[in-house]
Write an enzyme that holds these catalytic residues in place. Structure first.
Site, short mmCIF file in Angstrom:
data_model
loop_
_atom_site.label_atom_id
_atom_site.label_comp_id
_atom_site.label_asym_id
_atom_site.label_seq_id
_atom_site.Cartn_x
_atom_site.Cartn_y
_atom_site.Cartn_z
N LYS A 153 0.74 -1.34 -0.02
CA LYS A 153 0.03 0.11 -0.08
C LYS A 153 1.04 1.31 -0.10
O LYS A 153 0.78 2.18 0.92
CB LYS A 153 -1.01 0.03 1.16
N1 PMP Z 1 -6.49 -3.88 -3.28
C1 PMP Z 1 -6.06 -2.58 -3.38
C2 PMP Z 1 -5.26 -2.16 -4.56
C3 PMP Z 1 -6.62 -1.56 -2.60
O1 PMP Z 1 -6.15 -0.42 -2.49
C4 PMP Z 1 -7.34 -2.09 -1.56
C5 PMP Z 1 -8.03 -1.27 -0.55
N2 PMP Z 1 -7.22 -0.81 0.67
C6 PMP Z 1 -7.82 -3.40 -1.63
C7 PMP Z 1 -7.21 -4.21 -2.49
C8 PMP Z 1 -8.68 -3.91 -0.54
O2 PMP Z 1 -8.20 -4.08 0.66
P1 PMP Z 1 -8.92 -3.74 2.18
O3 PMP Z 1 -9.98 -4.90 2.07
O4 PMP Z 1 -7.99 -3.98 3.25
O5 PMP Z 1 -9.38 -2.52 2.01
#
Ligand code: PMP
Length: 302
Positions: A153
């Site tokens: 991230k």
């Molecule tokens: N993939 C990406 C590229 C993202 O930015 C996110 C959002 N955080 C997710 C998947 C989903 O992750 P999460 O369920 O932890 O929000």
């Protein structure tokens, strides 16, 4: 007055400013999180969903980049609750923490700088339509683990997402689906993807350049424990999505978003499928605090 957490203090959000020379602003060298807090109007309570897990992931990701936040998981959770209490929203809210290089130093590197930490909150309803979306495979490939690790991230990595999302929107779709360099399905621009086939869930494995989503983990657990549905994690070919019975995207922002069309082909029945509908309903019950069994995933703010 809306507050942010900035340089170790709660300050009015318009005073939480960085310099245009800031290293992370210039090079995308930050690590961020996206957390949701849900307002339950019946009990007049705000519940943060899986707060600890978000900060655990953030601290893990910072380790990859060698960013060093001077707070542990527990302290970060406490700061979040205190910030929400100060802002006192009575609506669904998004929380955005970021670790960044707190220096105007020139040059992309992680050594020799100190790490800053900041956080703000904003009201947020649906990020994408939870009633059914049209998606297309992107002409952009997913960043791979040996370029910019998707799992981390990283702020700069979201150029990849922005290019794909823009292309999708400009072509009249709601969301883009990335393939990996090898041509397997990876994820959406800000969501993980699940297919339904033969009564099972299928999702790309961790080695497919995905962000290891907290919603993804939640869906796997809820499907297994509440619906008796197993999830298979494996590489998935592009056309498997065309022939899937059902499919959906999931993420903190996107929540559970059924896919009803892919590359102009109706997906399954072209409407929300029965398993997707069950998972979506379960998810909203859990995050809103209507399922006592999962209250350990919620942090009550007030
Ligand atoms: N993939 C990406 C590229 C993202 O930015 C996110 C959002 N955080 C997710 C998947 C989903 O992750 P999460 O369920 O932890 O929000």
């Amino acid at each position: 007055m809306t507050y942010a957490y900035f340089k170790g203090q709660f300050v009015p959000v318009d005073q939480a400013k960085i310099s245009i020379q800031n290293n992370t602003f210039q090079y995308g060298t930050g690590v961020f999180e996206g957390i949701r807090a849900y307002w339950n109007s019946q009990v007049r309570q705000l519940y943060v969903f899986r707060l600890r897990e978000h900060f655990a992931r953030m601290l893990r990701n910072c380790r990859v980049l060698t960013l060093k936040i001077d707070k542990d998981e527990k302290e970060l959770c406490e700061i979040t609750v205190e910030l929400l209490r100060k802002n006192h929203p009575e609506t669904d809210t998004y929380v955005r923490p970021i670790a960044y290089i707190d220096s105007d130093g020139l040059g992309p590197k992680f050594v020799g700088y100190s790490t800053g930490f900041a956080m703000y909150t904003i009201p947020l309803g649906d990020y994408i339509d939870s009633a059914g979306i049209k998606v297309a495979f992107s002409s952009w490939r997913r960043i791979n683990d040996n370029t910019i690790p998707a799992r981390c991230k990283v702020t700069g990595g979201y150029v990849n997402s922005a290019l794909a999302k823009t292309e999708a929107l400009e072509h009249g779709y709601d969301e883009a689906i990335f393939l990996t360099e090898k041509g397997f399905i990876s994820e959406g621009s800000a969501e993980n993807i699940f297919l339904v086939g033969g009564g099972k869930l299928i999702t790309p494995s961790r080695s497919e350049d995905i962000l290891e989503g907290i919603t993804r983990e939640t869906v796997i657990e809820l499907a297994r424990d509440e619906l008796g549905i197993e999830t298979i994690e494996r590489p998935i070919g592009r056309t498997e999505l065309y022939v899937a019975d059902e499919a959906f995207l999931c993420g903190t922002g996107a929540q559970v978003s059924p896919i009803t069309e892919v590359d102009k082909r109706p997906l399954g029945s072209g409407r929300i499928g029965p398993i997707t509908a069950k998972i979506q309903a379960l998810y909203f019950d859990v995050v809103k605090g209507r399922q006592k069994k999962y209250s350990h995933w919620l942090t009550a703010v007030y």
